[in-house]
Write an enzyme that holds these catalytic residues in place. Structure first.
Site, short mmCIF file in Angstrom:
data_model
loop_
_atom_site.label_atom_id
_atom_site.label_comp_id
_atom_site.label_asym_id
_atom_site.label_seq_id
_atom_site.Cartn_x
_atom_site.Cartn_y
_atom_site.Cartn_z
N ARG A 168 16.83 19.92 -85.46
CA ARG A 168 16.55 18.67 -84.75
C ARG A 168 16.49 17.52 -85.74
NH1 ARG A 168 12.25 18.66 -79.83
NH2 ARG A 168 11.89 16.61 -80.72
N ARG B 44 5.79 10.49 -86.03
CA ARG B 44 5.60 10.89 -84.62
C ARG B 44 4.15 11.28 -84.35
NH1 ARG B 44 9.47 15.43 -84.23
NH2 ARG B 44 9.10 15.53 -81.99
N LYS C 170 4.38 22.06 -76.11
CA LYS C 170 4.30 21.59 -74.72
C LYS C 170 5.58 21.90 -73.93
CE LYS C 170 5.07 16.77 -75.81
NZ LYS C 170 6.47 16.63 -75.38
N ARG D 244 10.56 24.24 -87.53
CA ARG D 244 11.51 24.01 -86.43
C ARG D 244 12.74 23.22 -86.92
NH1 ARG D 244 9.27 21.27 -81.01
NH2 ARG D 244 9.75 19.28 -81.96
P1 AMP Z 1 9.86 15.14 -77.18
O1 AMP Z 1 10.89 16.20 -77.03
O2 AMP Z 1 8.96 15.05 -75.98
O3 AMP Z 1 9.07 15.29 -78.46
O4 AMP Z 1 10.63 13.74 -77.28
C1 AMP Z 1 11.57 13.50 -78.30
C2 AMP Z 1 11.75 12.01 -78.53
O5 AMP Z 1 12.22 11.39 -77.33
C3 AMP Z 1 10.48 11.25 -78.88
O6 AMP Z 1 10.15 11.32 -80.25
C4 AMP Z 1 10.86 9.82 -78.46
O7 AMP Z 1 11.76 9.24 -79.38
C5 AMP Z 1 11.65 10.10 -77.18
N1 AMP Z 1 10.74 10.12 -76.01
C6 AMP Z 1 10.45 11.18 -75.20
N2 AMP Z 1 9.58 10.83 -74.24
C7 AMP Z 1 9.30 9.51 -74.43
C8 AMP Z 1 8.47 8.57 -73.79
N3 AMP Z 1 7.71 8.92 -72.73
N4 AMP Z 1 8.45 7.30 -74.27
C9 AMP Z 1 9.20 6.94 -75.32
N5 AMP Z 1 9.98 7.77 -75.99
C10 AMP Z 1 10.05 9.06 -75.57
#
Ligand code: AMP
Length: 190
Positions: free
Chosen positions: A134, A145, A14, A128
């Site tokens: 990461r 997740r 995404k 990744r």
């Molecule tokens: P992402 O890069 O979108 O996968 O986000 C990485 C991490 O950031 C997630 O696993 C959450 O810990 C945190 N995170 C990102 N967006 C949100 C959200 N809308 N609500 C809560 N935690 C978030």
């Protein structure tokens, strides 16, 4: 002008697609994950708070995430539209975004959901972890997740489905092909 969301499980590409779509549509992409990572890197109070949750693969609490997004959506660059990447992920976040948009008299045009099978996502994310280092990409955290996505974020998609604004796109394939699928799907859904 387009106001849209991109929702997808971890590893569905995404972030990559969000960057491409925002360029094509000429709107700013706002990734909550990126904002959190930037804060973690700079060791801001927000970053220090968020890191505990991110490392465990948990959601950062709604109160923290909601106020961060509320602030971000006040900026001038979102007046021409926006692409929100990774928000909302919980029912409480949907309610908050509804509030924010109602206050500014704005509507969402389309919610894009990128889909992929769990096995493929686990395969990609494990790769990744090695490439990007990461800290939230080890196997137990990856599974957690994905579970959260199924338990909470799919219900978010259902809410938008009930409003008739969801475009579902298969996220598996060559990056360019997925982008073309997305551009077509959001055109016919809007
Ligand atoms: P992402 O890069 O979108 O996968 O986000 C990485 C991490 O950031 C997630 O696993 C959450 O810990 C945190 N995170 C990102 N967006 C949100 C959200 N809308 N609500 C809560 N935690 C978030």
């Amino acid at each position: 002008m387009t106001r849209m969301l991109i929702i997808g499980p971890p590893g569905s590409g995404k972030g990559t697609q969000a960057a491409r779509i925002s360029e094509r549509l000429g709107v700013v992409a706002i990734s909550t994950g990126d904002i959190f990572r930037e804060n973690v890197k700079n060791e801001t109070p927000l970053g220090i708070e968020a890191k505990k949750y991110m490392d465990a693969g948990d959601f950062v609490p709604d109160s923290v995430t909601n106020s961060m997004v509320r602030e971000r959506l006040k900026a001038d660059d979102v007046q021409e539209g926006f692409l929100l990447d990774g928000y909302p992920r919980t029912a409480a976040q949907v309610a908050e975004l509804d509030d924010i948009l109602r206050e500014t008299d704005l509507d969402l045009d389309v919610v894009l959901q990128l889909t992929a099978q769990d096995e493929e996502l686990i395969r990609r994310l494990t790769g990744r972890a090695t490439l990007d280092g990461r800290s939230d990409d080890n196997e137990a955290v990856i599974k957690h997740r994905l579970d959260l996505y199924h338990q909470q974020t799919e219900a978010v998609v259902s809410q938008y489905e009930a409003r008739g604004i969801v475009a579902k796109v298969d996220g598996i394939g060559v990056i360019d092909e997925v982008t073309e699928r997305v551009m077509y799907a959001i055109k016919v859904t809007q």
